[in-house]
Design a protein around this motif. Structure first.
Motif, mmCIF file in Angstrom:
data_model
loop_
_atom_site.group_PDB
_atom_site.id
_atom_site.type_symbol
_atom_site.label_atom_id
_atom_site.label_comp_id
_atom_site.label_asym_id
_atom_site.label_seq_id
_atom_site.Cartn_x
_atom_site.Cartn_y
_atom_site.Cartn_z
ATOM 1 N N VAL A 257 0.855 -1.178 0.000
ATOM 2 C CA VAL A 257 0.000 0.000 0.000
ATOM 3 C C VAL A 257 0.893 1.231 0.000
ATOM 4 C CG1 VAL A 257 -0.195 0.038 2.524
ATOM 5 C CG2 VAL A 257 -1.961 1.150 1.127
ATOM 6 N N MET A 258 0.444 2.283 -0.682
ATOM 7 C CA MET A 258 1.211 3.514 -0.767
ATOM 8 C C MET A 258 0.344 4.706 -0.393
ATOM 9 S SD MET A 258 3.695 2.964 -4.047
ATOM 10 C CE MET A 258 4.850 4.147 -3.331
ATOM 11 N N ALA A 259 1.011 5.770 0.028
ATOM 12 C CA ALA A 259 0.314 7.011 0.372
ATOM 13 C C ALA A 259 1.166 8.185 -0.084
ATOM 14 C CB ALA A 259 0.061 7.093 1.870
ATOM 15 N N GLU A 270 1.529 -3.085 5.056
ATOM 16 C CA GLU A 270 0.192 -3.042 5.632
ATOM 17 C C GLU A 270 -0.204 -1.591 5.881
ATOM 18 O OE1 GLU A 270 -0.142 -5.488 9.085
ATOM 19 O OE2 GLU A 270 0.970 -7.163 8.193
ATOM 20 N N PHE A 271 -1.495 -1.308 5.735
ATOM 21 C CA PHE A 271 -1.964 0.064 5.888
ATOM 22 C C PHE A 271 -1.699 0.607 7.285
ATOM 23 C CE2 PHE A 271 -5.219 3.088 7.233
ATOM 24 C CZ PHE A 271 -4.963 4.111 6.336
ATOM 25 N N LYS A 272 -1.778 -0.252 8.297
ATOM 26 C CA LYS A 272 -1.604 0.245 9.664
ATOM 27 C C LYS A 272 -0.244 0.900 9.871
ATOM 28 C CE LYS A 272 -0.047 -4.209 11.578
ATOM 29 N NZ LYS A 272 -0.336 -5.274 12.564
ATOM 30 N N SER A 273 0.746 0.541 9.038
ATOM 31 C CA SER A 273 2.076 1.140 9.159
ATOM 32 C C SER A 273 2.088 2.593 8.722
ATOM 33 C CB SER A 273 3.090 0.344 8.332
ATOM 34 O OG SER A 273 3.172 -0.988 8.780
ATOM 35 N N LEU A 274 1.076 3.017 7.993
ATOM 36 C CA LEU A 274 1.015 4.391 7.497
ATOM 37 C C LEU A 274 0.291 5.327 8.465
ATOM 38 C CD1 LEU A 274 0.013 3.648 3.780
ATOM 39 C CD2 LEU A 274 2.319 3.910 4.724
ATOM 40 N N THR A 275 -0.386 4.771 9.445
ATOM 41 C CA THR A 275 -1.253 5.603 10.285
ATOM 42 C C THR A 275 -0.495 6.564 11.195
ATOM 43 O OG1 THR A 275 -1.363 3.843 11.957
ATOM 44 C CG2 THR A 275 -3.086 3.867 10.276
ATOM 45 N N CYS A 276 0.807 6.343 11.377
ATOM 46 C CA CYS A 276 1.600 7.249 12.212
ATOM 47 C C CYS A 276 2.055 8.494 11.459
ATOM 48 C CB CYS A 276 2.830 6.513 12.754
ATOM 49 S SG CYS A 276 4.022 6.025 11.476
ATOM 50 N N LEU A 277 1.840 8.545 10.158
ATOM 51 C CA LEU A 277 2.367 9.639 9.341
ATOM 52 C C LEU A 277 1.500 10.892 9.457
ATOM 53 C CD1 LEU A 277 3.280 7.597 6.144
ATOM 54 C CD2 LEU A 277 4.840 8.415 7.920
ATOM 55 N N PRO A 278 2.130 12.062 9.444
ATOM 56 C CA PRO A 278 1.349 13.301 9.545
ATOM 57 C C PRO A 278 0.463 13.493 8.320
ATOM 58 C CG PRO A 278 3.649 13.778 9.026
ATOM 59 C CD PRO A 278 3.587 12.322 9.348
ATOM 60 N N GLY A 279 -0.770 13.898 8.555
ATOM 61 C CA GLY A 279 -1.679 14.183 7.443
ATOM 62 C C GLY A 279 -2.144 12.964 6.679
ATOM 63 N N GLU A 281 -4.662 11.193 7.019
ATOM 64 C CA GLU A 281 -6.102 11.182 6.793
ATOM 65 C C GLU A 281 -6.494 11.920 5.507
ATOM 66 O OE1 GLU A 281 -4.998 14.736 9.229
ATOM 67 O OE2 GLU A 281 -4.575 12.577 9.311
ATOM 68 N N LYS A 282 -5.582 12.762 5.003
ATOM 69 C CA LYS A 282 -5.867 13.494 3.766
ATOM 70 C C LYS A 282 -5.007 13.004 2.596
ATOM 71 C CE LYS A 282 -7.154 17.727 6.236
ATOM 72 N NZ LYS A 282 -6.871 19.180 6.434
ATOM 73 N N ALA A 283 -4.240 11.959 2.813
ATOM 74 C CA ALA A 283 -3.323 11.470 1.783
ATOM 75 C C ALA A 283 -4.072 10.725 0.677
ATOM 76 C CB ALA A 283 -2.296 10.537 2.412
ATOM 77 N N LYS A 284 -3.465 10.727 -0.486
ATOM 78 C CA LYS A 284 -3.896 9.812 -1.540
ATOM 79 C C LYS A 284 -3.329 8.443 -1.192
ATOM 80 C CE LYS A 284 -2.963 8.575 -6.353
ATOM 81 N NZ LYS A 284 -2.148 8.894 -7.570
ATOM 82 N N VAL A 285 -4.204 7.461 -1.013
ATOM 83 C CA VAL A 285 -3.784 6.112 -0.624
ATOM 84 C C VAL A 285 -4.220 5.136 -1.710
ATOM 85 C CG1 VAL A 285 -3.983 4.292 1.119
ATOM 86 C CG2 VAL A 285 -3.973 6.694 1.821
ATOM 87 N N TRP A 286 -3.293 4.262 -2.139
ATOM 88 C CA TRP A 286 -3.618 3.314 -3.196
ATOM 89 C C TRP A 286 -2.735 2.076 -3.111
ATOM 90 C CZ3 TRP A 286 -0.045 7.050 -3.745
ATOM 91 C CH2 TRP A 286 1.107 6.787 -4.478
ATOM 92 N N GLU A 287 -3.176 1.027 -3.775
ATOM 93 C CA GLU A 287 -2.385 -0.184 -3.896
ATOM 94 C C GLU A 287 -1.615 -0.122 -5.216
ATOM 95 O OE1 GLU A 287 -2.868 -5.039 -4.310
ATOM 96 O OE2 GLU A 287 -4.543 -3.834 -3.560
ATOM 97 N N PRO A 288 -0.283 -0.180 -5.185
ATOM 98 C CA PRO A 288 0.469 -0.096 -6.436
ATOM 99 C C PRO A 288 0.104 -1.229 -7.397
ATOM 100 C CG PRO A 288 1.893 -0.749 -4.599
ATOM 101 C CD PRO A 288 0.588 -0.334 -4.007
#
Length: 299
Positions: A257-259, A270-279, A281-288
């Motif tokens: 998963v990418m953001a 895994e998506f949960k690894s991205l949840t610590c990143l600032p902002g 909730e407004k990121a473009k998130v997608w599966e490459p």
């Protein structure tokens, strides 16, 4: 199984937080690979200086006395900084060959983990969160970084066998998956003068990209060539001095998963690894997408 995290920072104001964010991203992936872990960090460089990160065969190896002898051999311009079980040796570009020759003659068990102006790789056997803490990854700044948690399937659980792998200056790779033709590729690379030290198929993939780029291809084109030449299933995350790339095989059976925001591009297993990143909730998130090269670069 393994787990991968990567962070490419666009906003210079976020660069001091690189290590902290990468450590937090990696900590959520420990269950995917508790055997060992590694971190590649692209930090500051100095003109005319190259950094060699060195490690012994295991974390109990007495590396510091070896480094003192090597620094004495190289002279006053050599600088050594110990970081847990590794050493960062900073030398003039012209002294790199001397350093490698001395190691080959006097301490062949010591491995050059990485070499480059900006790249530093730290990797070790142990629980990933403990590895990050031992090396002080959270305190490191930089422009981009890659991490890996390993569940060993194709080679021994050793320091050398841990990811990331670097076979070219300021270039590294981590891998989730398995290559079925790594033995034949290893033989081809050896004929081309490219050494693969370990039995890990990931080092073969890193060396393959190094060979492609030595032949004049960009990283993007080298990754595209891999879709034809590399058999198996894989997700690669690659770092260069200024760039960050992602590639999944045509089947894309490994999770990814990418953001992306104005501040960063991030990758994780895994998506949960991205949840610590600032902002986030407004990121473009997608599966490459499968068989598609994604690449970002600092100009």
């Amino acid at each position: 199984m393994c787990g991968i995290a990567g962070l490419f920072i666009k906003d210079p104001n976020l660069q001091p937080q690189l290590g902290d964010l990468l450590s937090k991203m990696t900590s959520t992936l420990c269950g995917r690979g508790p055997d060992s872990a590694g971190f590649a960090v692209y930090g500051d460089g100095k003109d005319g200086k190259l950094k060699l990160v060195l490690a012994g065969p295991n974390k109990d190896f007495a590396l510091e006395p070896v480094m003192h002898e090597l620094a004495r051999h190289l002279g006053a311009d050599a600088d050594v900084h110990m970081r847990h079980s590794h050493a960062v040796l900073s030398v003039d570009e012209g002294d790199v060959a001397r350093a490698r020759h001395w190691l080959a003659e006097n301490a062949p068990e010591v491995n050059v983990v990485s070499q480059g102006e900006r790249l530093e790789i730290f990797k070790e056997v142990g629980y990933p969160t403990d590895v990050a803490k031992s090396f002080g990854i959270a305190g490191m700044g930089g422009t981009h970084g890659i991490s890996h948690t390993r569940m060993a399937t194709e080679s021994a659980v050793t320091t050398d066998g841990s990811h990331p792998f670097s076979t070219g200056a300021d270039q590294c790779l981590v891998h989730n998956g398995s290559l079925s033709n790594h033995a034949s590729l290893r033989r081809d690379l050896k004929r081309d003068g490219i050494e693969v030290r370990t039995q890990n198929d990931t080092e073969v993939a890193a060396a393959y990209l190094t060979k492609q780029m030595r032949d004049g291809k960009s990283l993007g084109k080298a990754l595209e060539s891999g879709l034809d030449d590399l058999d198996g299933f894989f997700t690669f995350v690659v770092g260069t001095e200024n760039g960050f790339g992602v590639l999944r095989d045509p089947i894309a059976c490994k999770p990814a998963v990418m953001a992306e925001t104005d501040q960063y591009v991030a990758f994780a297993s895994e998506f949960k690894s991205l949840t610590c990143l600032p902002g986030i909730e407004k990121a473009k998130v997608w599966e490459p997408k499968p068989a598609t090269v994604y690449f970002w670069e600092h100009k």
